[in-house]
Structures are given as C-alpha cells and as structure tokens.
Design a protein around this motif. Sequence first.
Motif, mmCIF file in Angstrom:
data_model
loop_
_atom_site.group_PDB
_atom_site.id
_atom_site.type_symbol
_atom_site.label_atom_id
_atom_site.label_comp_id
_atom_site.label_asym_id
_atom_site.label_seq_id
_atom_site.Cartn_x
_atom_site.Cartn_y
_atom_site.Cartn_z
ATOM 1 N N LYS A 66 0.712 -1.035 -0.046
ATOM 2 C CA LYS A 66 -0.004 -0.143 0.025
ATOM 3 C C LYS A 66 0.854 1.314 -0.010
ATOM 4 O O LYS A 66 0.861 2.290 1.109
ATOM 5 N N ILE A 67 1.695 1.431 -1.030
ATOM 6 C CA ILE A 67 2.754 2.773 -0.857
ATOM 7 C C ILE A 67 1.840 3.894 -1.567
ATOM 8 O O ILE A 67 1.219 3.667 -2.524
ATOM 9 N N GLN A 68 2.345 4.804 -0.918
ATOM 10 C CA GLN A 68 1.685 6.227 -1.304
ATOM 11 C C GLN A 68 2.976 7.184 -1.740
ATOM 12 O O GLN A 68 3.730 7.522 -0.819
ATOM 13 N N TYR A 69 2.960 7.475 -3.106
ATOM 14 C CA TYR A 69 4.089 8.337 -3.440
ATOM 15 C C TYR A 69 3.526 9.830 -3.444
ATOM 16 O O TYR A 69 2.446 9.947 -3.146
ATOM 17 N N PRO A 70 4.599 10.519 -3.137
ATOM 18 C CA PRO A 70 4.365 11.776 -2.854
ATOM 19 C C PRO A 70 3.228 12.582 -4.149
ATOM 20 O O PRO A 70 3.261 11.697 -4.893
ATOM 21 N N VAL A 71 2.406 13.597 -3.722
ATOM 22 C CA VAL A 71 1.590 14.168 -4.709
ATOM 23 C C VAL A 71 2.175 14.340 -6.147
ATOM 24 O O VAL A 71 1.542 13.954 -7.066
ATOM 25 N N LEU A 72 3.263 15.037 -6.053
ATOM 26 C CA LEU A 72 3.884 15.198 -7.455
ATOM 27 C C LEU A 72 5.074 14.312 -7.726
ATOM 28 O O LEU A 72 5.920 14.564 -8.558
ATOM 29 N N GLY A 73 5.001 13.226 -6.934
ATOM 30 C CA GLY A 73 6.006 11.966 -7.155
ATOM 31 C C GLY A 73 5.643 11.307 -8.583
ATOM 32 O O GLY A 73 4.863 11.709 -9.470
ATOM 33 N N PRO A 74 6.267 9.921 -8.400
ATOM 34 C CA PRO A 74 6.000 9.170 -9.880
ATOM 35 C C PRO A 74 4.442 8.789 -9.880
ATOM 36 O O PRO A 74 3.805 8.313 -8.712
ATOM 37 N N PRO A 75 3.670 8.925 -10.997
ATOM 38 C CA PRO A 75 2.424 8.374 -11.089
ATOM 39 C C PRO A 75 2.496 6.802 -10.921
ATOM 40 O O PRO A 75 3.292 6.205 -11.780
ATOM 41 N N PRO A 76 1.425 6.291 -10.165
ATOM 42 C CA PRO A 76 1.480 4.849 -9.988
ATOM 43 C C PRO A 76 0.991 4.184 -11.482
ATOM 44 O O PRO A 76 0.368 4.739 -12.182
ATOM 45 N N THR A 77 1.405 2.606 -11.569
ATOM 46 C CA THR A 77 0.989 2.054 -12.816
ATOM 47 C C THR A 77 -0.512 1.701 -12.679
ATOM 48 O O THR A 77 -1.041 2.079 -11.740
ATOM 49 N N ARG A 78 -0.866 1.143 -13.736
ATOM 50 C CA ARG A 78 -2.216 0.750 -13.858
ATOM 51 C C ARG A 78 -2.410 -0.596 -13.116
ATOM 52 O O ARG A 78 -3.684 -1.268 -13.175
ATOM 53 N N MET A 79 -1.460 -1.143 -12.433
ATOM 54 C CA MET A 79 -1.658 -2.720 -11.902
ATOM 55 C C MET A 79 -2.622 -2.579 -10.693
ATOM 56 O O MET A 79 -3.283 -3.607 -10.858
ATOM 57 N N ALA A 80 -2.679 -1.517 -10.042
ATOM 58 C CA ALA A 80 -3.680 -1.796 -9.029
ATOM 59 C C ALA A 80 -5.182 -2.000 -9.482
ATOM 60 O O ALA A 80 -5.811 -2.925 -8.899
ATOM 61 N N GLY A 81 -5.433 -1.054 -10.602
ATOM 62 C CA GLY A 81 -6.919 -1.343 -11.185
ATOM 63 C C GLY A 81 -7.089 -2.737 -11.758
ATOM 64 O O GLY A 81 -7.937 -3.302 -11.850
ATOM 65 N N PHE A 82 -5.809 -2.882 -12.665
ATOM 66 C CA PHE A 82 -5.807 -4.428 -13.220
ATOM 67 C C PHE A 82 -6.174 -5.435 -12.450
ATOM 68 O O PHE A 82 -6.801 -6.507 -12.785
ATOM 69 N N PHE A 83 -5.662 -5.518 -11.224
ATOM 70 C CA PHE A 83 -6.008 -6.520 -10.023
ATOM 71 C C PHE A 83 -7.344 -6.414 -9.513
ATOM 72 O O PHE A 83 -8.264 -7.626 -9.634
ATOM 73 N N SER A 84 -7.821 -5.050 -9.145
ATOM 74 C CA SER A 84 -9.067 -4.897 -8.473
ATOM 75 C C SER A 84 -10.415 -5.240 -9.057
ATOM 76 O O SER A 84 -11.329 -5.611 -8.740
ATOM 77 N N ASN A 85 -10.140 -4.819 -10.511
ATOM 78 C CA ASN A 85 -11.538 -5.045 -11.333
ATOM 79 C C ASN A 85 -11.540 -6.304 -12.024
ATOM 80 O O ASN A 85 -12.509 -6.617 -12.597
ATOM 81 N N GLY A 86 -10.682 -7.349 -11.777
ATOM 82 C CA GLY A 86 -10.767 -8.572 -12.388
ATOM 83 C C GLY A 86 -10.281 -8.768 -13.617
ATOM 84 O O GLY A 86 -10.216 -10.142 -14.084
ATOM 85 N N SER A 87 -9.606 -7.955 -14.309
ATOM 86 C CA SER A 87 -9.037 -8.180 -15.724
ATOM 87 C C SER A 87 -8.235 -9.190 -15.501
ATOM 88 O O SER A 87 -7.846 -10.112 -16.540
ATOM 89 N N CYS A 88 -7.112 -9.085 -14.643
ATOM 90 C CA CYS A 88 -6.118 -10.101 -14.371
ATOM 91 C C CYS A 88 -6.595 -11.386 -14.495
ATOM 92 O O CYS A 88 -5.994 -12.200 -15.040
#
Length: 972
Positions: free
Chosen positions: A748-770
């Motif tokens: 559950k990593i939180q990058y700083p507001v203006l740090g690197p944008p997270p990848t699409r991986m979290a959505g890929f797992f949570s919505n069932g596509s994976c």
Amino acid sequence: MAARGHVQDPNDRRLRPIYDYLDNGNNKMAIQQADKLLKKHKDLHCAKVLKAIGLQRTGKQDEAFALAQEVTALEPTDDNSLQALTILYREMHRPELVTKLYEAAVKKVPNSEEYHSHLFMAYARVGEYKKMQQAGMALYKIVPKNPYYFWSVMSLIMQSISAQDENLSKTMFLPLAERMVEKMVKEDKIEAEAEVELYYMILERLEKYQEALDVVRGKLGDKLTSELQSRENKCMAMYKKLSKWPECNALSRRLLLKNSDDWQFYIIYFDSVFQLIDKSWTPPAEGEHSLEGEVHYSTEQAVKFIEERITEEAKSSRPLRGPYLAKLELIRRLRHRGCNDEYKLGDPEELMFQYFKKFGDKPCCFTDLKVFVDLLPSTQCTKFISQLLGIIPLSASEEGKLALPADIKALQQHLCVVQLTRLLGLYHTIDKKQKLSVVRELMLRYQHGLEFGKSCLKTELQFSDYYCLLAVHLLLDMWLEAGEEMAVWQSLTLLEEGLTHSPSNAQFKLLLIRIYCMLGAFEPVVELYASLDAKHVQHDTIGYLLTRYAEALGQYAAASQSCNFALRFFHSNQKDTSEYIIQAYKYGAFEKIPEFIAFRNRLNASLHFAQVRTERMLLDLLLEANISTSLEESIKSMSLSPEEDDILWKDLHDNRDLTVLFNWDPKDRDISEEHRKLSLEEETIWLQIRSLTLRLVSGLPTLSHTVHPKNSEKTSENGVSSKIDTIRSLLQQLEVAVDSGKRFLEQKIQYPVLGPPPTRMAGFFSNGSCQCQSSLFYLVSDIYELDTNGLEDSTEIQERIGNCFKSLLEQLTDLFNKCKGDLMEVRDGILKTHPNILENLVFFVETMSITLWVSSYCDSVLRPFKSSLQKKKKKKKETSVVMPPVFTSFLDYVTELQTLTSNVIDHIKGLEIILTALKLEELSIDDTLLSQEEKKFTKTVQGKVQSSYQHSIQEIGELLKKRLDTIKKLKI
C-alpha cells in the motif's frame, strides 16, 4: 543533399537538376529526370543511385534497393556515386552496406586519403572497433598525420570498453594503446591537446593514477588549455584517487584564493581538511607542506580561512554567495561531527537571516538556503519566517488591506519567504479555512505581481508565477488529502488563468497535464504536451507523463500518436548518436566518444522505451487485429514471436525525471530514494505482465493449424507441440509476475503528490481483468489438449472447457459491473468525477479483445471436428449421432458474449447521453475564492474534462461495436 560548388565535370552539370528536385522534396520529378538522363547516358551510375533515392522516398523500398545493389556490384569509385549510395543506405537504415562500398573503393584506389577516411567513418557508424583500428593505421601509413594515428589508438580504447572480459581489456587493449601513445611521446610528436587528453584517459582507465598525474603536471600538461582550470581539475581528480589529501587541500585552497565563489572547491577543501584531521596529519618539519603549497589541517585553520573569504568578499566589486554558504556548510559538517560550539561560527538562523538580507531578491536565494534549513530547530521556524518578513518593504494602500511590494526586488524577497514557509512545513499544519485564506492571499499577490511584467515578452515568465504555483500546491493538498473536490477545479482554474499570462511557463503546463490525467481527461493533455516542445532526450525523461495515461483513458487515436512520437525519438537515437561519434573523431573530442556510446546504450535499455514499445504493439492489436486484419497478419507485420523477449531486463534503466515538477515540500513529504526504487520495481513488474500478455497473444496464431492425433509421431516434428510448451511456459512466467505484483501492492505505497504516477496494476487486479485474462490463456491450453486428443474419450476435458466458459462469462460480467456508474455527477452543487470507471471500461475492452482472439482459436479447433462429425452422420444416415457437450457449451458461451457486449454498448450509450445532458453552465460556482474572471476559467476546465470524457466514451463504444461484429462471426 549535396550542394555542388563550381561545376567542372560535365556529369555534375547533368546531375544538378536531379539534386535540386531531391533537395526540394520533389521526388517524382527527380525520378523522371534521372530516367531521361539514363536513356542518354546508360553508364551514369550516380543518376541510377539518385533515382533510387527518389524511389526510397516515395515508399518503393524494394525497387530502390535493387537499383542500389546494381550500382554497388559494379564497385564504383567516383565520388558522386559513393556519396549518393551512402545517403541512400543511411536512409534505409543499412549503414553496414556503406562499409562494403568503401572497402571495395579502397581496394581499387589504395592511396586515396578520402576513401580511407570514409571507410574509417563507415566502420565507426556500425561500431566495428577492430576494423577501425586497422583502417586508422592504414590511413596513417598513407598520410602520416597525427589525428589518424590517434583514431587508431581511440579504437583500441573502444575495444577495451566494449570487451566482455574486463581482464582482456586491462591486459591487452589498454596496454597496447598506452604503448602506442608512449611511442609518440618519446619521438616528441604529440601536437594537440586532444592527444594529451587521450593519454590521460588511457592511464586513468589502467588505474595508473600517479603516471596520469605526472603527465598532467609535466610538459604535456601545458597543452591542456581549452577548458578553464582543465589542468587543475585533472590534478585534483588524481589526488583524490591517490588519497593525497594534503595536495587536494592546498590546491583547492589556492583555487579559492583566486575565485572564492567556486563551490566545488569548497566541498573538496572541507573534505580534505576533515580527512587530514581524522588521520592526525602534520606538516613536515622542513620544506613545503605539499607539492601544491601550504596545507590547512585543523578546524581552526578552516574557520579562519572561511572568515577571511567573507572579509575579502566585502571588498569585492560584486557580491559573492560562496563564502557565506561555505560558512553554513562548515557549521553543518561540524555539527555532524558533534563539535560545533567550540568554534563560535555564529548562529545558523542569524547567518541565514543575514544571507537573506544580502541576496533575498535573487531567485537563487531560496535554492541556496533550502540546503541548510535543517540547521534550524523546528521550534524556531515560525520566528525565522516572521524575522524575514519583517525586513521586506511591503506597504498597504489602506487600513486592513494586503501589504504589497512596491517593486520587483521586494516581490522576489517576499516570494523567497513564501517558498521557505512551504519548505519548513508551516503550510501543512494549518486547517482548511486557513489554507483557503492563504490561497486567496497568494492569488492576490500573483495578480498584483502581473503589474511588473506588463512589458514581458510571451516567451518570458511573469515575476509572480510562483505565487500561483504555490497556491495550486495548497489546493492539491486539500484535494488529495481531504478529498475536497472543489479544490481540484480551483487548481485547474488558477493554472489555466496563469497560462494566459505566461504562455511559456512549463511548470503550469506540466502540472495541468498531471491533474487532467488524474481526473481521467486525456484530450486537453495532448495539446499541452505538444506546446512543451520537448526536445530530444526529454521524450525519454518526461514522456512518461503522457504515455502512462495515453491508452488508459480510452483516447486510442491520441494514444497511437503519443506512442509514435516517443518511439520516433528512440529509433532515431541510434542513427543520431553515430553522427555525434563521427564528429567527435573528426574534431579530436575523444573523451566524449565513450560518453556518446554510454548515452546510446542507456537509451536502448530505457524502461520508458520498453514500455512504450510494448503498449504500442498491444494498442495496434487492440485497434486492428480481427477488425481490419487478421490476428496472424497483425502479429506478422510486427515481427512478433512468443519465444523472443527483446527487453533488456538486466540492464533496464529508469531515465524518468521524477523531479521535473517544482516542489517546495519538506523532506518528509518529498520524493525520496526509496520512492524511486519502489516506483522502478512497480513499473518493471507491470512491464513484465504487459510484455508476457503480448507474447501470449502472439502465440495464438502459431497454434491455429491442424494438429496430428496424439498417436502420430509427427506431433513434435511439426513444431506445434513446442509452441504450446512456449505458451505454457509464458503462462507460468505470467503467474510469477502477477504474484510479484500482488505482493507489491500489499505494501500500500503512497507516492508524494507530485512524485511518480502509479502504474495501472492496482486497477488491473482489483477490477478482475487480471484473473479473466489468465483464465483465457489457460483455456487455450485446454482447447489445445482437446485438439490433440480428439473428441472421443475427452469427456473430462470437455467438461473442464464448459466450466471455463461459464466462469469466464461470470468474470466478464463482474468486470462490467465495475464499469457501471456515472463518470461525472453533480453532488451538493459540486462537480464530482469518477475516472476509475473510464479505466475499468478500457480494461474491459482489452479483456474482451483477448476473449475474442482466444474464442477464434476455439472456433478454429471446433469447426473441423463438427464438420467431420456431420460427414460421419451423413455416411451412417443416423440421426442419433450425439453432439459432444463442448459444442453446446461453446454456442451458449458465444450467445452470452454477444448479449454481454450489447449490454456494455448500451451502457456506454447511456453514459454518453448523461454526459451530453450534463449542463455545466447551470453549476453554481458560488465559491468566495473565485473572481468572475476565474469563474469563466472554471467553466472552461470543466468543459474540457466533459468533452474529453465524451470523446473517450465514443472511441471505446466504436471499438466495442467492431468487436461485437467479430463475435457474430463465431459460429461453428
């Protein structure tokens, strides 16, 4: 093209019109003119090559290549033909053919200096270092000029750099290069600075630091004149390598006496003083302290030296920052060693205050002090800021009004204090109401500051731009930390307004790109990114801001463009770098050559390059495979092979600039080294998942042909058996990558507001596509098994396939449910957005496309079985031949797929209707923070987001309709 000088050769005169046509881009006329000329002069080879260039540029590559090969086979030696062929082969990206061309020319004209040097450069383009070494020496024998000799030496160094075996490099290539240079030194033939640089480079790589030092300090060192302090810098580097701290100290001290503003020498001076203290060094009883003169070896001497620099600065004609910052640096180092109090260097707070007094109106003041704010006790921060504010000349027009600066100098001072306030974390501790009041104050100051910039050109930035940026940062805190939706619209409003006053402000544009993407609106971003006019390597360092969201937000046409834009740079890098290397040889800038090669390798192994390439291919398949071309043709045109992994995983280089957005956050909120590592890990896992998905899809067509029954000996001969093994192996690798991804997300990593944008991986797992995509590839394995075993005695496999069909439909329905809801809604008079629905829809379309490719494979396997059953049925004239259950399962599955896709299309139509019906102008923007002018900007930004959503939804809908047409064709 070639600009010809005085025309002497009649052929030059005849060729001139063709050159002109090619130069002006009129390729068809160039071809016609060449044909005319060739009718009269069949042996005019150059005309044939120029015609080939015209053909190449009109897209007729094969014809062009055939013509070029005709001329090449004749081994021409005229300059015109050789130059034209060189241009053609370069445009064809076949530099290796140029080497063959000049090898033949050199054989025919062995004493030509020009052809030998062209051959050397041709080898340089393809990195043939051994042949370069030989060509350089051959050239030197014909024309004994120093540069040619040293080209050969440099080629030896390049062989040592590129050698896989470091031992070979140290024992063979570098010693040979050293001996070659020593020969020239002994014969007193060293002429140029570049030759001394090369000698120094060889000795440094051989770790002969003392010898390198002797060269620089000796007679040869006199030639090192092109760069300021080149000789001193090289001496310093060698002293450090040899740990000669007395010399380091004395030299840095001497250089600081010359220029007490040179920061690099303060750092070396302090390093060396403390090294000498730790070693309890004392000067010799007699003679000089060191080769470089007097040495300082105690803290007292260092303190006295810095104090003297400050005294000297007072007499200087211009103010120097170095001595004051050096004092703060010394305090920091003494504190770190736990011995600050004894030396009475002063209170850091007071010193920083004095520094601000002197340099507060300079834009560099904030960045200078930023380094030292950790010297302030946290309890003193508010007092320190008040102290700074107390000396800024601000005046209020009337009682109760905001006190504003009267000139640019006072504005710069105030801006510096505001930046320090944010850096010290004072804005992070205040509540919402106070934050809003600070935002309003900053915007008033911004508006007032525009008065000073009325005469600024469009390309210049306004003096008060940072006020606007700081206000936006405060609003972003409120949006991302407290979920205040109004704050995000305000931040977009302020930035869009800021851009009208400062159209060239890259920070405004970058921040707008970031916020629009977080809201799921890609449409306004494309124009903003284009207006940044990213140059060369910036496509790699900041391109991620665009490509991360390109496909994810459903704007497929714009995504294709963005990927092409990025890839064009990476593909031209190879060619461009070769030209830089050649120029470096020509002008003797030898030390730059390894840098250029390292630069090229770094770009080839770029994480961003690998990501864009993979996403681009997946996107092409998504938009074309089984729509405009078959999956097999699409994969063939991309030269994709499931067995080949062309990503350099071990060497992957993260070239992203994660600090491109200005930031005034305190250390605990800023991007850390840990964040960088975690972001790289996340990006790599996501790239593995995407790359394996692409390779699994590319393996589908390889399975789609007749397989011999299991008893046949030909199973592994025809190669299909090994293909399914490849698919199964890739599937195992995908499982491993998915597990890594899940473990990573558990943190559950939180990058700083203006740090690197997270990848699409979290959505890929949570919505069932994976899960759904993995199930599809397992289905491929089961269908293959059915294909190999035949329909008889395969009840278990058929049952497994039937269950898999049912499970897939459930998973796809779940994924569809995650796509439900409105993209935009008005709640309590505030516009709320749900960009995650858009990302889920994009994943749904992608998963549906993979479903169809897999289903087409199922169809290609089941159809022959069905037709053979029907033939049997006709032969036996029986009506009671039982249809195996797999057919029924498949037909039910296809029917359900059709229904589901139609439902999703209807849902998308519904979303479109709701978005169109949403009347943003009726939104009550009654926020006291915004002026009438700003409210207009708010309407504009909300309109941009709405329009972007509409476009995304339309493109997703169009693509799904095409996919529905494909489903309808699946009838066994």
